[in-house]
Design a protein around this motif. Structure first.
Motif, PDB file in Angstrom:
ATOM      1  N   ASP A 177      44.754 -12.544  31.536  1.00 37.78           N
ATOM      2  CA  ASP A 177      45.508 -13.140  30.798  1.00 37.78           C
ATOM      3  C   ASP A 177      45.882 -14.444  31.309  1.00 37.78           C
ATOM      4  OD1 ASP A 177      47.330 -11.745  31.943  1.00 37.78           O
ATOM      5  OD2 ASP A 177      48.767 -12.178  30.540  1.00 37.78           O
ATOM      6  N   LEU A 178      45.474 -15.743  30.834  1.00 38.95           N
ATOM      7  CA  LEU A 178      45.578 -16.915  31.424  1.00 38.95           C
ATOM      8  C   LEU A 178      45.847 -17.999  30.185  1.00 38.95           C
ATOM      9  CD1 LEU A 178      42.654 -16.876  34.045  1.00 38.95           C
ATOM     10  CD2 LEU A 178      45.040 -16.606  34.657  1.00 38.95           C
ATOM     11  N   LYS A 179      46.939 -18.768  30.531  1.00 35.07           N
ATOM     12  CA  LYS A 179      47.161 -19.868  29.810  1.00 35.07           C
ATOM     13  C   LYS A 179      45.939 -20.967  29.817  1.00 35.07           C
ATOM     14  CE  LYS A 179      52.268 -19.741  30.345  1.00 35.07           C
ATOM     15  NZ  LYS A 179      53.387 -20.536  30.403  1.00 35.07           N
ATOM     16  N   SER A 180      45.568 -21.563  28.756  1.00 30.32           N
ATOM     17  CA  SER A 180      44.458 -22.616  28.798  1.00 30.32           C
ATOM     18  C   SER A 180      44.534 -23.128  27.571  1.00 30.32           C
ATOM     19  CB  SER A 180      43.152 -21.798  28.833  1.00 30.32           C
ATOM     20  OG  SER A 180      43.219 -20.618  27.856  1.00 30.32           O
ATOM     21  N   LYS A 181      43.484 -24.164  27.278  1.00 27.95           N
ATOM     22  CA  LYS A 181      43.273 -24.935  26.134  1.00 27.95           C
ATOM     23  C   LYS A 181      41.929 -24.711  25.735  1.00 27.95           C
ATOM     24  CE  LYS A 181      44.942 -29.084  25.249  1.00 27.95           C
ATOM     25  NZ  LYS A 181      45.421 -30.320  25.372  1.00 27.95           N
ATOM     26  N   LEU A 182      41.526 -24.425  24.461  1.00 31.38           N
ATOM     27  CA  LEU A 182      40.151 -24.075  23.734  1.00 31.38           C
ATOM     28  C   LEU A 182      39.532 -25.308  23.285  1.00 31.38           C
ATOM     29  CD1 LEU A 182      38.190 -21.711  24.047  1.00 31.38           C
ATOM     30  CD2 LEU A 182      39.120 -20.983  21.965  1.00 31.38           C
ATOM     31  N   TYR A 183      38.391 -25.388  23.308  1.00 34.25           N
ATOM     32  CA  TYR A 183      37.622 -26.254  22.365  1.00 34.25           C
ATOM     33  C   TYR A 183      36.365 -25.478  21.759  1.00 34.25           C
ATOM     34  CZ  TYR A 183      40.393 -29.688  24.931  1.00 34.25           C
ATOM     35  OH  TYR A 183      41.380 -30.518  25.554  1.00 34.25           O
ATOM     36  N   ARG A 184      36.002 -26.161  20.503  1.00 38.74           N
ATOM     37  CA  ARG A 184      34.798 -25.483  20.263  1.00 38.74           C
ATOM     38  C   ARG A 184      34.022 -26.744  19.855  1.00 38.74           C
ATOM     39  NH1 ARG A 184      34.244 -26.632  14.738  1.00 38.74           N
ATOM     40  NH2 ARG A 184      32.575 -25.471  14.524  1.00 38.74           N
ATOM     41  N   PHE A 185      32.404 -26.662  19.910  1.00 37.04           N
ATOM     42  CA  PHE A 185      31.733 -27.858  19.622  1.00 37.04           C
ATOM     43  C   PHE A 185      31.231 -27.768  18.032  1.00 37.04           C
ATOM     44  CE2 PHE A 185      27.446 -29.952  19.612  1.00 37.04           C
ATOM     45  CZ  PHE A 185      27.949 -31.032  20.318  1.00 37.04           C
ATOM     46  N   ASP A 186      31.746 -29.047  17.750  1.00 34.05           N
ATOM     47  CA  ASP A 186      31.212 -29.389  16.244  1.00 34.05           C
ATOM     48  C   ASP A 186      29.856 -29.890  16.280  1.00 34.05           C
ATOM     49  OD1 ASP A 186      31.198 -29.683  13.622  1.00 34.05           O
ATOM     50  OD2 ASP A 186      32.521 -31.284  13.555  1.00 34.05           O
ATOM     51  N   LYS A 187      28.843 -28.952  15.594  1.00 36.02           N
ATOM     52  CA  LYS A 187      27.449 -29.584  15.541  1.00 36.02           C
ATOM     53  C   LYS A 187      27.370 -31.036  14.639  1.00 36.02           C
ATOM     54  CE  LYS A 187      25.700 -25.143  16.957  1.00 36.02           C
ATOM     55  NZ  LYS A 187      24.819 -23.877  16.365  1.00 36.02           N
ATOM     56  N   GLU A 188      28.139 -30.706  13.673  1.00 34.13           N
ATOM     57  CA  GLU A 188      28.031 -31.914  12.586  1.00 34.13           C
ATOM     58  C   GLU A 188      28.355 -33.111  13.156  1.00 34.13           C
ATOM     59  OE1 GLU A 188      29.718 -30.607   9.021  1.00 34.13           O
ATOM     60  OE2 GLU A 188      28.183 -28.885   8.802  1.00 34.13           O
ATOM     61  N   GLY A 189      29.537 -33.054  13.838  1.00 31.17           N
ATOM     62  CA  GLY A 189      29.978 -34.294  14.401  1.00 31.17           C
ATOM     63  C   GLY A 189      29.806 -34.640  15.693  1.00 31.17           C
ATOM     64  N   ASN A 190      28.992 -33.620  16.215  1.00 33.44           N
ATOM     65  CA  ASN A 190      28.306 -33.910  17.663  1.00 33.44           C
ATOM     66  C   ASN A 190      29.629 -34.226  18.618  1.00 33.44           C
ATOM     67  OD1 ASN A 190      26.300 -33.806  19.615  1.00 33.44           O
ATOM     68  ND2 ASN A 190      26.016 -36.060  19.448  1.00 33.44           N
ATOM     69  N   GLN A 191      30.660 -33.410  18.617  1.00 32.64           N
ATOM     70  CA  GLN A 191      31.650 -33.797  19.372  1.00 32.64           C
ATOM     71  C   GLN A 191      32.520 -32.207  19.779  1.00 32.64           C
ATOM     72  OE1 GLN A 191      34.682 -36.194  17.566  1.00 32.64           O
ATOM     73  NE2 GLN A 191      34.314 -35.318  15.566  1.00 32.64           N
ATOM     74  N   TRP A 192      33.479 -32.495  20.709  1.00 34.49           N
ATOM     75  CA  TRP A 192      34.213 -31.129  21.093  1.00 34.49           C
ATOM     76  C   TRP A 192      35.577 -31.432  20.117  1.00 34.49           C
ATOM     77  CZ3 TRP A 192      32.731 -26.930  23.488  1.00 34.49           C
ATOM     78  CH2 TRP A 192      31.535 -27.105  24.590  1.00 34.49           C
ATOM     79  N   LYS A 193      36.020 -30.259  19.451  1.00 32.33           N
ATOM     80  CA  LYS A 193      37.171 -30.117  18.745  1.00 32.33           C
ATOM     81  C   LYS A 193      38.265 -29.086  19.155  1.00 32.33           C
ATOM     82  CE  LYS A 193      35.728 -32.034  14.407  1.00 32.33           C
ATOM     83  NZ  LYS A 193      35.645 -31.920  12.968  1.00 32.33           N
ATOM     84  N   GLU A 194      39.362 -29.583  19.415  1.00 32.84           N
ATOM     85  CA  GLU A 194      40.323 -28.880  20.041  1.00 32.84           C
ATOM     86  C   GLU A 194      40.516 -27.532  19.114  1.00 32.84           C
ATOM     87  OE1 GLU A 194      44.912 -28.758  21.196  1.00 32.84           O
ATOM     88  OE2 GLU A 194      43.863 -30.578  21.422  1.00 32.84           O
ATOM     89  N   ARG A 195      40.742 -26.038  19.652  1.00 29.40           N
ATOM     90  CA  ARG A 195      40.982 -24.968  18.972  1.00 29.40           C
ATOM     91  C   ARG A 195      42.203 -24.698  18.920  1.00 29.40           C
ATOM     92  NH1 ARG A 195      38.121 -22.644  14.713  1.00 29.40           N
ATOM     93  NH2 ARG A 195      38.366 -20.667  15.317  1.00 29.40           N
ATOM     94  N   GLY A 196      42.989 -24.926  20.119  1.00 29.61           N
ATOM     95  CA  GLY A 196      44.356 -24.606  20.341  1.00 29.61           C
ATOM     96  C   GLY A 196      44.850 -24.382  21.646  1.00 29.61           C
ATOM     97  N   VAL A 197      46.068 -24.351  22.100  1.00 24.06           N
ATOM     98  CA  VAL A 197      46.619 -24.017  23.165  1.00 24.06           C
ATOM     99  C   VAL A 197      47.405 -22.560  23.430  1.00 24.06           C
ATOM    100  CG1 VAL A 197      48.107 -24.893  25.203  1.00 24.06           C
ATOM    101  CG2 VAL A 197      46.940 -26.631  23.807  1.00 24.06           C
ATOM    102  N   GLY A 198      47.071 -21.880  24.362  1.00 20.87           N
ATOM    103  CA  GLY A 198      47.428 -20.337  24.284  1.00 20.87           C
ATOM    104  C   GLY A 198      47.254 -19.916  25.403  1.00 20.87           C
ATOM    105  N   VAL A 199      47.314 -18.477  25.218  1.00 19.15           N
ATOM    106  CA  VAL A 199      46.834 -17.529  26.363  1.00 19.15           C
ATOM    107  C   VAL A 199      45.535 -16.755  26.332  1.00 19.15           C
ATOM    108  CG1 VAL A 199      47.566 -15.363  27.557  1.00 19.15           C
ATOM    109  CG2 VAL A 199      49.227 -17.167  26.955  1.00 19.15           C
TER     110      VAL A 199
END
Length: 222
Positions: free
Chosen positions: A56-78
């Motif tokens: 378990d580690l603290k981190s920030k997660l992103y997912r790639f939006d294919k339609e917008g062709n960009q990374w979008k933040e999913r959240g900050v957590g563990v």
């Protein structure tokens, strides 16, 4: 000899004294007021009660939006790697720190690979069939850690899990193939030509191959 300002000064002091006195609303009467509605404690389950935490580690997660062709933040957590005590399956789960909303929830499969993200040694990317939004969707994730050490620990743990799963699956497939071979080689029939073979030696070679030595029934072993 009094001056004409004296009554005004006294009146101002009296007003200030009145302001300093606590109002009726501010007075503490000591009365205990019972709540109108009594709330009962409710046991909250997370779905992680039957799982052991591997990481378990603290981190920030992103997912790639294919339609917008960009990374979008999913959240900050563990981010957690959890192993189920009965099935042995491992899944990756991440919740947002404040809302506890799930932003990633998928199994760690033998085919999963984690790679460094564009030369950033604090970030890595991977593909997975994710179920965080209530339906299974193919997602590309990028996770960023506060330090290089945490990122390396995450990658190393994923690799350790996937290699172990691949080895276990290979052994299970070989065991199934061996059982099928044994069943196929046990020939029984009513015709004189039918022979029944027996297996008198089974072993596992370093390469994982099954060695089976066969002799017709009734033939002595060397």
């Amino acid at each position: 000899m009094s001056t004409t300002n004296e009554p005004t000064t006294l009146r101002r002091e009296e007003e200030e004294d009145e302001d300093k006195k606590p109002s009726a609303e501010d007075e503490d009467t000591g009365a205990q007021i019972a709540p109108i509605v009594k709330l009962q404690e409710v046991a909250v389950t997370t779905g992680e009660e039957d799982e052991d935490v591997l990481l378990d580690l603290k981190s920030k997660l992103y997912r790639f939006d294919k339609e917008g062709n960009q990374w979008k933040e999913r959240g900050v957590g563990v981010v957690k790697l959890l192993r189920h005590r009965e099935s042995g399956r491992v899944r990756l789960v991440m919740r947002q720190t404040k809302t506890l909303k799930i932003c990633a929830n998928h199994l760690v499969l033998p085919t999963m690979t984690v790679q460094e993200h564009q030369g950033n040694d604090k970030s890595c990317v991977w593909h997975a069939a994710d179920f965080a939004d209530g339906e299974l969707k193919e997602e590309t994730f990028c996770i960023r850690f506060a330090s290089v050490e945490n990122c390396k620990a995450f990658k190393d743990k994923i690799e350790e899990i996937t290699e172990s799963q691949a080895n276990d699956r290979g052994e299970n497939q070989e065991a199934t193939a061996a059982a099928s071979l044994i069943e196929r080689l046990s020939v029984e029939g009513d015709t004189p030509e039918a022979k029944e073979y027996v297996i008198w030696f089974v072993d596992w070679s370093p390469g994982g191959l099954v060695l089976v030595c066969l002799e017709p029934q009734g033939v002595g072993l060397p």
